[in-house]
Write a protein that holds these residues in place. Sequence first.
Motif: not given
Length: 141
Positions: A73-90
């Motif tokens: 399943a997709a990890c339900p936890f907040e990601l480190p360093f301010g990363l978010r699931q919807e962020m693109n490479q740029i």
Amino acid sequence: MSVINVGVLTALGQPEYATPVQELLTNFALTERLDDPPLRHYLVSRTNGLSFLFEDGLLLDIQVFVQHTKLFAACPFELPFGLRQEMNQIQVHQLLGEPISCDAFDSRYVLSGHDARLLIGHETNGGIRYLSFEGIQTAAL
């Protein structure tokens, strides 16, 4: 625990029985063991989208499945360093700075203050697919 914070990085390179590693295994419910003989095994939580790779008893790599896969399943936890699931490479590069290397599929960083490497896998249509944290000391083994 509701966040994958940089504190998890301190467990990299430590033995499976070490208190910080055991606390993470408990907090993130990594209870399923998958053997990869002769020296490797994984402790995973399919519902939490996490996999810890151990080699010769040491925590070598932490994988966070940001997007769901066939097995996780997709990890339900907040990601480190301010990363978010919807962020693109740029957006990832704007947030974290220039990676040490990248291509259309992933970006690689050295987290010098944490003695770790970070691999960010990107979806082809944008978004983060997964994160992989590897200890620099364990990578040299």
